[in-house]
Design a protein around this motif. Structure first.
Motif, PDB file in Angstrom:
ATOM      1  N   VAL A  50       0.849  -1.199   0.000  1.00  0.00           N
ATOM      2  CA  VAL A  50       0.000   0.000   0.000  1.00  0.00           C
ATOM      3  C   VAL A  50       0.882   1.245   0.000  1.00  0.00           C
ATOM      4  CG1 VAL A  50      -1.969  -1.117   1.147  1.00  0.00           C
ATOM      5  CG2 VAL A  50      -0.171  -0.060   2.534  1.00  0.00           C
ATOM      6  N   GLU A  51       0.236   2.407  -0.291  1.00  0.00           N
ATOM      7  CA  GLU A  51       1.050   3.613  -0.495  1.00  0.00           C
ATOM      8  C   GLU A  51       1.566   4.238   0.797  1.00  0.00           C
ATOM      9  OE1 GLU A  51      -2.704   6.319  -1.769  1.00  0.00           O
ATOM     10  OE2 GLU A  51      -0.803   7.376  -1.664  1.00  0.00           O
ATOM     11  N   ASP A  52       0.830   4.069   1.894  1.00  0.00           N
ATOM     12  CA  ASP A  52       1.301   4.667   3.158  1.00  0.00           C
ATOM     13  C   ASP A  52       0.615   3.987   4.348  1.00  0.00           C
ATOM     14  OD1 ASP A  52      -1.283   5.714   3.225  1.00  0.00           O
ATOM     15  OD2 ASP A  52      -0.660   7.684   2.498  1.00  0.00           O
ATOM     16  N   ALA A  53       0.965   4.444   5.557  1.00  0.00           N
ATOM     17  CA  ALA A  53       0.463   3.795   6.767  1.00  0.00           C
ATOM     18  C   ALA A  53      -1.050   3.973   6.929  1.00  0.00           C
ATOM     19  CB  ALA A  53       1.204   4.336   7.999  1.00  0.00           C
ATOM     20  N   VAL A  54      -1.580   5.077   6.427  1.00  0.00           N
ATOM     21  CA  VAL A  54      -3.029   5.291   6.508  1.00  0.00           C
ATOM     22  C   VAL A  54      -3.740   4.216   5.681  1.00  0.00           C
ATOM     23  CG1 VAL A  54      -4.914   6.877   5.914  1.00  0.00           C
ATOM     24  CG2 VAL A  54      -2.790   7.771   6.912  1.00  0.00           C
ATOM     25  N   ALA A  55      -3.232   3.971   4.489  1.00  0.00           N
ATOM     26  CA  ALA A  55      -3.816   2.934   3.631  1.00  0.00           C
ATOM     27  C   ALA A  55      -3.636   1.552   4.272  1.00  0.00           C
ATOM     28  CB  ALA A  55      -3.168   2.970   2.248  1.00  0.00           C
ATOM     29  N   ALA A  56      -2.552   1.351   4.985  1.00  0.00           N
ATOM     30  CA  ALA A  56      -2.317   0.065   5.660  1.00  0.00           C
ATOM     31  C   ALA A  56      -3.396  -0.186   6.710  1.00  0.00           C
ATOM     32  CB  ALA A  56      -0.928   0.051   6.305  1.00  0.00           C
ATOM     33  N   ARG A  69      -6.344   0.798   6.650  1.00  0.00           N
ATOM     34  CA  ARG A  69      -7.640   0.479   6.032  1.00  0.00           C
ATOM     35  C   ARG A  69      -7.804  -1.028   5.854  1.00  0.00           C
ATOM     36  NH1 ARG A  69      -6.640   4.274   1.565  1.00  0.00           N
ATOM     37  NH2 ARG A  69      -6.768   6.249   2.659  1.00  0.00           N
ATOM     38  N   ILE A  70      -6.696  -1.749   5.693  1.00  0.00           N
ATOM     39  CA  ILE A  70      -6.831  -3.197   5.469  1.00  0.00           C
ATOM     40  C   ILE A  70      -6.450  -4.019   6.696  1.00  0.00           C
ATOM     41  CG2 ILE A  70      -6.480  -3.019   2.972  1.00  0.00           C
ATOM     42  CD1 ILE A  70      -3.645  -4.154   3.403  1.00  0.00           C
ATOM     43  N   ARG A  77      -8.615  -6.260   8.419  1.00  0.00           N
ATOM     44  CA  ARG A  77      -9.811  -5.438   8.638  1.00  0.00           C
ATOM     45  C   ARG A  77     -10.758  -5.627   7.448  1.00  0.00           C
ATOM     46  NH1 ARG A  77     -10.442  -0.966  11.820  1.00  0.00           N
ATOM     47  NH2 ARG A  77      -8.218  -0.494  11.949  1.00  0.00           N
ATOM     48  N   ALA A  78     -10.321  -5.261   6.247  1.00  0.00           N
ATOM     49  CA  ALA A  78     -11.171  -5.349   5.056  1.00  0.00           C
ATOM     50  C   ALA A  78     -10.343  -5.139   3.804  1.00  0.00           C
ATOM     51  CB  ALA A  78     -12.265  -4.283   5.111  1.00  0.00           C
ATOM     52  N   GLY A  79     -10.830  -5.646   2.689  1.00  0.00           N
ATOM     53  CA  GLY A  79     -10.304  -5.205   1.397  1.00  0.00           C
ATOM     54  C   GLY A  79      -9.324  -6.134   0.716  1.00  0.00           C
ATOM     55  N   ALA A 108      -0.804  -9.619   5.684  1.00  0.00           N
ATOM     56  CA  ALA A 108       0.571  -9.106   5.689  1.00  0.00           C
ATOM     57  C   ALA A 108       0.592  -7.840   4.841  1.00  0.00           C
ATOM     58  CB  ALA A 108       1.516 -10.157   5.101  1.00  0.00           C
ATOM     59  N   VAL A 109       1.159  -6.764   5.388  1.00  0.00           N
ATOM     60  CA  VAL A 109       1.112  -5.475   4.688  1.00  0.00           C
ATOM     61  C   VAL A 109       2.444  -4.751   4.786  1.00  0.00           C
ATOM     62  CG1 VAL A 109       0.118  -4.282   6.708  1.00  0.00           C
ATOM     63  CG2 VAL A 109      -0.197  -3.310   4.434  1.00  0.00           C
TER      64      VAL A 109
END
Ligand code: AMP
Ligand code: MG
Length: 299
Positions: free
Chosen positions: A53-59, A61-62, A88-90, A103-104
């Motif tokens: 993902v592009e950043d920790a905020v996007a991380a 989200r999932i 979480r989701a997605g 794993a992210v």
């Protein structure tokens, strides 16, 4: 760039450069796209994939992050650290191999981040090799392995790190190392304190016995080449290596050269590949982990 994003949007595969190794990428939410990765790689379906993902905020989200996860993300992202946390989701079930964790990671490579930002969702990107083979760390090696399965490809030069990300689990309030990588154990412990010992292979289903392997048999801790072998050196004092992972004995340089040199040696179809000893401190833990698996020594 737009062809890369278009490939992800239409459920196709993309050869994606990262700072660790080249990835074979797909939309993590699209199970049919993810299925193409397992097919192209010949990867067993019980081995879950890392979402990028592009950043920790996007991380977040999932994945569900606790305090330790946030501190690790803050300390090492963008960079070669993967966190395993509750999903979480997605992210499709197939990408998670049916687990309720995910794993992210936020990669540090500029082109990878640009693709992730433009795409706007999680992207799975396991190494672009056929399952079990050494990971590609150059564009040419990635294309040779799985380029035929990809609808688009990005050339991002040689991978600066050269070994896969460190994988850390933060499940159940415990922090444990599932796979060593270029972010070292000591660097992680400096942020979150002592790690919990994990049962290797138990928590991280992808820790297969023979992995990262060239076709030729591999002999470790060698100081000279035997008949028909190609010797890969490390540091001074190794008898006439064909190539050296690092003439000066620098583990960062050795990690960056490791897979490329294994492939280079393998191309000559030698009777065997012998590799000099690499000290196991710091990044050496990851290098020795890959070498032992490439030699088929880890059960
Ligand atoms: P690769 O994509 O080949 O670099 O491997 C990804 C690594 O992350 C493998 O060792 C996987 O087993 C591990 N991994 C991915 N997702 C999870 C998860 N949900 N739980 C534990 N390990 C995971
Ligand atoms: Mg891999």
């Amino acid at each position: 760039m737009s062809a890369a994003v278009a490939a992800l949007r239409s459920g196709d595969l993309l050869i994606l450069p990262t700072e660790t190794v080249y990835g074979l990428a797909a939309d993590a939410a699209n199970a049919q796209a993810v299925a193409k990765i397992f097919e192209a790689k010949g990867r067993p379906r019980f081995n879950p994939l890392i979402s990028h993902v592009e950043d920790a905020v996007a991380a977040e989200r999932i994945a569900v992050f606790d305090d330790a996860a946030r501190r690790l993300a803050e300390a090492f992202w963008p960079g070669p650290l993967t966190l395993v946390a509750p999903h979480r989701a997605g992210v499709s079930d197939l990408a998670r191999a049916g687990l309720d964790s995910v794993a992210v990671r936020v990669p540090g490579h500029a082109r990878a981040r640009a693709v992730l930002a433009a795409f706007g969702g999680p992207v799975v990107a396991p190494s672009a090799n056929r399952s079990g083979r050494p990971s590609p760390t150059t564009f040419a090696d990635a294309m040779e392995e799985t380029g035929a399965f990809a609808a688009a490809s990005l050339d991002g030069g040689s991978c600066a790190v050269g070994v896969e990300s460190t994988v850390v689990s933060v499940l159940g309030g415990k922090v444990s190392l599932l796979r060593p990588g270029s972010v070292t154990r000591a660097e992680i412990e400096a942020v979150v304190g002592p790690l919990t010992e994990s049962l290797e292979g138990h928590r991280s289903p992808g820790r297969l016995t023979r992995h990262y392997a060239p076709r030729a048999p591999l002999r470790l801790n060698a100081d000279t080449a035997r008949d028909g072998e190609i010797l890969l050196g490390f540091g001074p004092g190794v008898g006439e290596p064909r190539w050296s992972l690092s003439p000066a004995g620098d583990p960062r340089e050795a990690a960056a050269n490791l897979f490329r040199m294994l492939r280079q040696a393998d191309r000559e179809e030698p009777a065997g590949i012998a590799v000099a000893a690499v000290p196991s401190e710091g990044l050496g833990e990851a290098i020795n982990d890959r070498l032992r698996r490439a030699a088929g020594f880890v059960g």
